[in-house]
Design a protein around this motif. Structure first.
Motif, mmCIF file in Angstrom:
data_model
loop_
_atom_site.group_PDB
_atom_site.id
_atom_site.type_symbol
_atom_site.label_atom_id
_atom_site.label_comp_id
_atom_site.label_asym_id
_atom_site.label_seq_id
_atom_site.Cartn_x
_atom_site.Cartn_y
_atom_site.Cartn_z
ATOM 1 N N SER A 171 0.843 -1.345 0.020
ATOM 2 C CA SER A 171 0.021 0.066 0.151
ATOM 3 C C SER A 171 0.859 1.320 0.015
ATOM 4 O O SER A 171 0.496 2.345 -0.746
ATOM 5 C CB SER A 171 -0.913 -0.068 1.336
ATOM 6 O OG SER A 171 -1.474 -1.214 1.425
ATOM 7 N N ILE A 172 2.126 0.965 0.364
ATOM 8 C CA ILE A 172 2.920 2.229 0.598
ATOM 9 C C ILE A 172 3.286 2.684 -0.463
ATOM 10 O O ILE A 172 3.381 3.820 -1.196
ATOM 11 C CB ILE A 172 4.058 2.038 1.791
ATOM 12 C CG1 ILE A 172 3.318 2.098 3.157
ATOM 13 C CG2 ILE A 172 5.052 3.209 1.859
ATOM 14 C CD1 ILE A 172 4.234 1.690 4.285
ATOM 15 N N VAL A 173 4.063 1.595 -1.345
ATOM 16 C CA VAL A 173 4.267 1.781 -2.974
ATOM 17 C C VAL A 173 3.173 2.366 -3.662
ATOM 18 O O VAL A 173 3.574 3.303 -4.401
ATOM 19 C CB VAL A 173 4.889 0.542 -3.230
ATOM 20 C CG1 VAL A 173 5.306 0.630 -4.656
ATOM 21 C CG2 VAL A 173 6.084 0.008 -2.203
ATOM 22 N N GLU A 174 2.191 1.862 -3.499
ATOM 23 C CA GLU A 174 0.966 2.205 -4.269
ATOM 24 C C GLU A 174 0.479 3.695 -3.756
ATOM 25 O O GLU A 174 0.249 4.304 -4.880
ATOM 26 C CB GLU A 174 -0.324 1.292 -4.196
ATOM 27 C CG GLU A 174 -0.232 0.003 -4.714
ATOM 28 C CD GLU A 174 -1.131 -1.216 -4.337
ATOM 29 O OE1 GLU A 174 -0.785 -2.458 -4.737
ATOM 30 O OE2 GLU A 174 -2.120 -0.941 -3.698
ATOM 31 N N GLN A 210 4.385 6.829 -1.761
ATOM 32 C CA GLN A 210 5.308 7.281 -0.524
ATOM 33 C C GLN A 210 6.727 6.416 -0.588
ATOM 34 O O GLN A 210 7.463 6.579 0.118
ATOM 35 C CB GLN A 210 4.868 6.872 0.720
ATOM 36 C CG GLN A 210 3.704 7.739 0.922
ATOM 37 C CD GLN A 210 3.946 9.428 1.058
ATOM 38 O OE1 GLN A 210 4.890 9.859 1.677
ATOM 39 N NE2 GLN A 210 3.296 10.149 -0.148
ATOM 40 N N ASP A 211 6.990 5.531 -1.648
ATOM 41 C CA ASP A 211 8.313 4.914 -1.836
ATOM 42 C C ASP A 211 8.313 4.007 -3.007
ATOM 43 O O ASP A 211 7.167 4.223 -3.706
ATOM 44 C CB ASP A 211 8.690 3.862 -0.657
ATOM 45 C CG ASP A 211 10.096 3.556 -0.216
ATOM 46 O OD1 ASP A 211 10.937 4.122 -1.226
ATOM 47 O OD2 ASP A 211 10.340 2.977 0.513
ATOM 48 N N VAL A 212 9.561 3.672 -3.565
ATOM 49 C CA VAL A 212 9.328 2.758 -4.845
ATOM 50 C C VAL A 212 9.720 1.541 -4.603
ATOM 51 O O VAL A 212 10.574 1.311 -3.674
ATOM 52 C CB VAL A 212 10.007 3.736 -5.748
ATOM 53 C CG1 VAL A 212 9.658 5.034 -6.112
ATOM 54 C CG2 VAL A 212 11.675 3.767 -5.479
ATOM 55 N N ASP A 213 9.163 0.589 -5.427
ATOM 56 C CA ASP A 213 9.528 -0.679 -5.202
ATOM 57 C C ASP A 213 10.951 -1.314 -5.753
ATOM 58 O O ASP A 213 11.098 -2.162 -6.186
ATOM 59 C CB ASP A 213 8.240 -1.502 -5.872
ATOM 60 C CG ASP A 213 8.320 -2.972 -5.080
ATOM 61 O OD1 ASP A 213 9.184 -3.120 -3.914
ATOM 62 O OD2 ASP A 213 7.411 -3.610 -5.749
#
Ligand code: NAP
Length: 310
Positions: free
Chosen positions: A287-290, A293-296
């Motif tokens: 959810s954070i990547v979506e 707020q960050d990249v995978d």
């Protein structure tokens, strides 16, 4: 066309956050004059060498004279002292804001000094790195990040809108909430993780049976990710702990209970409990990547977020 939003901006404190704001103001042309003030001659000299402002002074009182926007970017424990120093020199109608990581304590320290004729709007950009000082800042630090305002009841709507526009120009998304709520949210998303990191790195450092060189050699297996947080500025984090005491103690109590649950599951071989939790937490990372707020990336997006990282 001019981008100028404030005739004169005073930056009190010119470390990671203050200097990043300074760089953005300059790059985007948001003020006709930027006055930089900091506590030590060495930091002031460095700020001048880096060309972060137009005027430089060791006196915060002098810096705020005639300023339309005052941004206080010092450790939260110093905000009361700064407020008392600048208060008599603030221009009528000026917007005074801060960037402190805790809000109820900053309000308690600053608000009593604020004259009726200024607009005090506490703020907190949710952006940063583990570095400090004027060299650590960089333009674009706030781009795509949240900035939380915790205005006091009855705060002037036009002043809030003006400050919101400023942070949005820096690329931030602005949210508003009350200070107590902010402190609870930040206790779980930021303050508790830092405490855990400081603790885990401290524990590793104290181990007698594992050598320091082994800890460093095999750090990529998880430990390394904690060391980044645990390298954060000791003054800033001492102040955060002391100034968000209640919310942090509440989160630590919850954390200890949950840790005891995990301890028990491991002791009794309850794999299903462990598996259920680890599945749930994996979804949070997604959810954070979506949410952007960050990249995978394998480095957890660090290189993408901080252009100065090697
Ligand atoms: P920093 O890089 O260490 O810079 C701190 C600045 O405050 C320096 O200009 C320093 O002056 C000055 N200062 C330190 N102690 C002071 C005192 N007792 N009285 C007056 N000035 C003092 O810190 P930062 O990371 O920019 O943090 C500034 C604020 O932003 C803190 O309130 C922090 O909670 C908040 N914040 C930090 C982050 C982050 O990731 N770092 C993120 C969001 C918000 P000298 O160097 O001249 O001594």
């Amino acid at each position: 066309m001019t981008n100028v939003q404030f005739e004169r901006i005073a930056l009190i404190g010119i470390g990671l956050i203050g200097s990043s704001i300074a760089r953005d103001i300059k790059e985007l042309g948001l003020a006709n004059e930027v006055v930089v003030s900091t506590r030590s001659p060495a930091t002031l000299k460095r700020a001048e060498e880096l060309g972060l402002g137009d005027r430089y002074t060791l006196s915060a009182a002098e810096a705020v004279e005639g300023a339309d926007l005052v941004v206080v970017s010092v450790p939260v424990g110093a905000s009361g002292e700064v407020a008392s120093e600048i208060a008599p020199h603030l221009k009528a109608g000026a917007i005074v804001t801060d960037v402190g990581s805790t809000k109820a304590s900053v309000i308690a320290q600053m608000q009593p000094h604020m004259p009726e004729h200024v607009h005090f709007i506490p703020g907190h950009p949710i952006a940063g790195t583990e570095k400090s000082g004027p060299d650590a800042g960089f333009p674009g630090l706030f781009r795509g990040r949240w900035c939380i305002f915790t205005p006091l009841p009855g705060a002037d709507k036009a002043a809030i809108a003006k400050l919101r526009h400023f942070w949005e120009t820096l690329g931030s998304n602005v949210d508003e909430m009350d200070a107590e709520h902010h402190d609870k949210v930040l206790a779980i998303v930021s303050h508790l993780p830092h405490i855990i990191a400081y603790n885990i790195v401290g524990t590793a450092d104290d181990l007698e049976t594992v050598t320091e060189s082994e800890v460093i050699k095999y750090s990529a297996s998880g430990f390394r990710d904690f060391t980044r947080l645990a390298a954060s500025d000791p003054t800033m984090w001492r102040d955060v702990c002391l100034h968000n005491k209640d919310a942090l103690l509440e989160m630590l109590a919850r954390f200890s209970e949950d840790l005891a649950y995990l301890q028990r599951a491991i002791r009794w071989g309850e794999g299903d409990k462990l598996f259920e939790l680890f599945t749930r937490t994996r979804a949070i990372r997604r959810s954070i990547v979506e949410a952007g707020q960050d990249v995978d990336a394998p480095d957890f997006g660090r290189h993408a977020l901080d252009p100065k990282r090697p």
